[in-house]
Structure formats: C-alpha cells, structure tokens
Design an enzyme around this catalytic site. Structure first.
Site, PDB file in Angstrom:
ATOM      1  N   LEU A 106       0.862  -1.174   0.000  1.00 33.95           N
ATOM      2  CA  LEU A 106       0.000   0.000   0.000  1.00 33.95           C
ATOM      3  C   LEU A 106       0.899   1.225   0.000  1.00 33.95           C
ATOM      4  O   LEU A 106       1.939   1.243   0.661  1.00 33.95           O
ATOM      5  CB  LEU A 106      -0.912   0.037   1.239  1.00 33.95           C
ATOM      6  CG  LEU A 106      -2.071  -0.958   1.318  1.00 33.95           C
ATOM      7  CD1 LEU A 106      -2.814  -0.788   2.635  1.00 33.95           C
ATOM      8  CD2 LEU A 106      -3.033  -0.777   0.151  1.00 33.95           C
ATOM      9  N   ASP A 107       0.498   2.260  -0.723  1.00 31.65           N
ATOM     10  CA  ASP A 107       1.274   3.492  -0.737  1.00 31.65           C
ATOM     11  C   ASP A 107       1.351   4.093   0.665  1.00 31.65           C
ATOM     12  O   ASP A 107       0.492   3.852   1.518  1.00 31.65           O
ATOM     13  CB  ASP A 107       0.640   4.523  -1.675  1.00 31.65           C
ATOM     14  CG  ASP A 107       0.698   4.093  -3.128  1.00 31.65           C
ATOM     15  OD1 ASP A 107       1.550   3.247  -3.445  1.00 31.65           O
ATOM     16  OD2 ASP A 107      -0.104   4.607  -3.928  1.00 31.65           O
ATOM     17  N   PHE A 108       2.355   4.901   0.871  1.00 36.15           N
ATOM     18  CA  PHE A 108       2.567   5.605   2.137  1.00 36.15           C
ATOM     19  C   PHE A 108       1.294   6.326   2.594  1.00 36.15           C
ATOM     20  O   PHE A 108       0.893   6.247   3.756  1.00 36.15           O
ATOM     21  CB  PHE A 108       3.714   6.612   1.962  1.00 36.15           C
ATOM     22  CG  PHE A 108       3.873   7.603   3.077  1.00 36.15           C
ATOM     23  CD1 PHE A 108       4.492   7.250   4.271  1.00 36.15           C
ATOM     24  CD2 PHE A 108       3.413   8.915   2.938  1.00 36.15           C
ATOM     25  CE1 PHE A 108       4.646   8.166   5.303  1.00 36.15           C
ATOM     26  CE2 PHE A 108       3.567   9.842   3.959  1.00 36.15           C
ATOM     27  CZ  PHE A 108       4.181   9.459   5.142  1.00 36.15           C
TER      28      PHE A 108
END
Length: 295
Positions: A106-108
């Site tokens: 998952l992206d930051f």
C-alpha cells in the site's frame, strides 16, 4: 565536436533541472506535512496505531494507518514493520529483509487492508492467487469533480514515469511519452455518493488523475497542490484472497463518513451503499476495484 558539447550541455541542463525539481518537491512536501500536522487535524502515527482484523496460523490482515511506510531500512523510523514487531515480537524473522512477509503493498498515504504471510507456503499461495487474478481489492476514495457515469471501467496500462524529477514518485499511463515499460491495469469505478467537500502502487490514483478526477488530498498527482485536506482520501476497504490455506474475506469500516468532521464530506445524493448486492455488481471484473464518493 560542437554536437558533443551541445549534448553534454543539454544533459547537464536536464540534470540540474531534475535536481531543482526534486528540491522544490521536498520543500513543498515539508510544507504539506506542516499544513496537515501542525496547522491541520492530523496526528502523528504511534507504535500502537494498528488494527488487526484477521489472525490465523497462516496470515495476518491489518488495517494500516494513512501516512505510514510499510517498511524501512531506518531502524528508528515508525513503520508497519515496527508496529508488527512491537505487537508480535515472536513472529519477527531476522532472516528476512524486513522481518515479515508482506504479501502486497500500500502506498505511504493510503490506509486500509494489508496482508502478511506467516510462512513460505502461505506467501507462495498468495503469490499464486495474485498471479492468477483471483484476488479482489476494493477501495474507497473521495474524488474531485462529478463523474457523469455511475459505473466506469478504466483499462489503461501503466508504468514508471522515467523523468528523473519524478523517478520513484509518480507512475504514468501508456499515453505519456515519458512512461517506461507498462503493465496491464484495470480499474472498475462505482459511484456511491455525490456531495460537497469543505462545505472523499498508484494504479487507482493514476487512472482517476487521467480522467481529471484526482483523489482529495493526493499531493503527488495534484502536481503538489492539494495539501490542505488532513490526509489523502484513499482507503483499501475490502480484501478477498482465496488462499487454499485460509480463505480471507475482510473489510473495514468506512473512514470517510460525514460523522468525522475532519472529512468535511457532505453527501447530497446516494447512488449505492456497501451491500453484498453492490459488491456483486463489481465482481463481473475480477481486477482492481474502486468505490468512489463524488464531490
């Protein structure tokens, strides 16, 4: 020799331009975090800021907080890896690069469901499910602008943006002249609500940006302008992963409801709700799905 000098000068100009672009980007990113965490409603993540929704002998599924890295080579940085080590020290494997087998990413800035495999066979089973296209991922997003269609399929290959100033920051669609090698990507978008705001790896963010509907609070794909919302409004809401070792079907609560005043979301029209009938409408395409709230 003149052509050689001209080429060197052009390469130097590009390198300097990319460096200045990255310096400006870092400065704007610091400003974004200042606005959100010092002047806004965001609070820094803590070591206990983690929610475990599924725990079996084979897998852990957790609800990741927004603005949090999954792992890092910096031992002092707060990450999902550090949170898991704190919560399950007996499961941390020092032989692994980052102690845990993260089954996907998952992206930051993205919150939501993240699966961790607890053994090699479990990780292999998950990889096989992803390779065969058997995994369903559902996201909730608040996007800018009103989509004219209630349901929309977006099939647009994506790859890395090869410009030095955007390297490892943004992706690009196949239509972008700066895109690198592309992979097939499909997003099915279903509008849940339309309403007012202020008065909800990058595939989904890029597809919506391509349509002209950036996700609220998406700093990168708004050309570093959308920094006033307290977070990026993208959340991995449901994960269906049919591993033969452990069939996973987990979902979280909707974090973007009007009951939370930080969201500044005021629905005017409800087109769909999160029911089994709604999921069934989306299941015709077993790819990357998104539910959207439209403002």
């Amino acid at each position: 020799m003149l052509w050689w000098k001209a080429m060197v000068a052009m390469m130097a100009e590009r390198a300097v331009g990319a460096m200045l672009h990255r310096m400006a980007g870092r400065a704007l990113l610091k400003l974004c975090f200042l606005v959100r965490y010092k002047l806004g409603h965001s609070l820094p993540a803590t070591i206990d800021d983690i929610e475990i929704l599924h725990h079996s002998p084979h897998y852990i599924v957790l609800n990741k907080r927004y603005d949090l890295l999954i792992n890092s080579n910096d031992p002092d940085e707060l990450t999902v890896q550090a949170q898991l080590r704190h919560l399950f020290p007996h499961l941390a494997d020092k032989q692994l690069g980052h102690e845990f087998r993260f089954s996907h990413r998952l992206d930051f800035a993205t919150s939501g469901l993240l699966c961790i495999s607890l053994s090699k066979p479990a990780a292999k089973a998950v990889t096989k499910c992803f390779t065969k296209g058997e995994v369903d991922k559902y996201y909730l997003a608040l996007v800018r602008g009103h989509l004219s269609q209630e349901m929309l399929d977006i099939s647009l290959p994506i790859g890395d943006d090869m410009r030095p100033e955007w390297h490892k920051i943004k992706m690009a669609t196949a239509q972008n002249p700066y895109v690198g090698p592309c992979k097939v990507a499909h997003t099915r978008l279903l509008v849940l609500q339309r309403g007012l705001y202020g008065g909800r790896r990058h595939q989904l963010r890029l597809h919506l940006s391509h349509l002209g509907h950036t996700i609220v609070g998406d700093f990168s794909y708004s050309n570093r302008r959308d920094m006033w919302p307290y977070r990026m409004f993208l959340h991995a809401h449901r994960l269906v992963l049919p591993s033969p070792l452990d069939y996973i079907d987990v979902q979280t609560k909707d974090p973007f409801t009007p009951e939370d005043p930080r969201n500044k979301w005021f629905p005017v029209e409800t087109l769909n709700t999160l029911t089994e009938e709604t999921y069934q409408r989306l299941n015709d395409a077993r790819h990357h799905h998104c539910h959207g709230k439209n403002l």
